[in-house]
Design a protein around this motif. Sequence first.
Motif: not given
Length: 336
Positions: A94-115
Amino acid sequence: MSSVPAYQLAHGTVRPRRLRRTPAVRRMVRETRLHPAELVLPLFVKEGLREPAPLTSMPGVVQHTLDSLAEAAREAAEAGVGGLMLFGIPEVRDETGSQADDPDGILNRAIARLREEVGEDTVIMADLCLDEFTSHGHCGVLDATGAVDNDATLDRYAAMAVAQAEAGVDVVGPSGMMDGQIAAIRHALDSAGHTDVIVLAYSAKYSSAFYGPFREAVDSQLSGDRRTYQQDPGNGREALRELELDLAEGADIVMIKPGMPYLDVLAEAAAVSSVPVWAYQISGEYAMIEFAAAAGAIDRKPAILESLTAFKRAGADSVLTYWAVEAANWIREDRS
């Protein structure tokens, strides 16, 4: 009278080749050495994939699923690679990139998985930028005229930093080249209690022609270009100004990107920086060597290792490279 210089008459002919005579001698006197811990592997994880998706412009590199990402991370950790830099590709932008700071967004889920998977064995890093998450593909939010709004973007970066820290990241890598981004991110992290999270500043990120394959890797939606916020390739002193500002704002590590076209900038940064200096061997650099090797124009392994050595010789303390695992294994084999 002899025409031989007096120095040579007294001391014999000067022969630097003595120190190149055998592999053992060359190894003994080598000034610059590579180590696996000084390599960082960039990884792409895409939401909605059922299996890894190979990239046509970067042979050997894929967009990962969460499962294949974990497998690649374990392989890198076992090879002794120093860290992993994650890039997330969402299904919805979307216009503001709302998935970037969503805890369920793909990047944050990936961080948690690798942690959970490799958190004690390597350093988990994440790109902190909006370009993968916005529908327009720019590194920030846009104002009414369609230009990137620097200060509104800082608010989004601050939220991203906290979200990534809460997911378990060790290092955030703000790559958007917004003015004041390091100070805004450091303040947000400290205010949220994440004082131990490291900030890797992309201090000099140039508006380069060598990013092309990366845009395939992140399914870029970019319209226009990023010349109003990324550095002009003709400017070197400006990079040192950006570095000074990032250090003053609290950067823990600074980086030059791209790599080989800017070895002069890297060397100048390394000469003045009080913190570690890194370089990013970007997608176009990777693609040039891979395609040249596939065409039989160059010898692949020596070319890869020579390119990595060039970064170290110019002053890089670590290098982000898509060859991190392969190169780490070669280095270990050579030492054994």
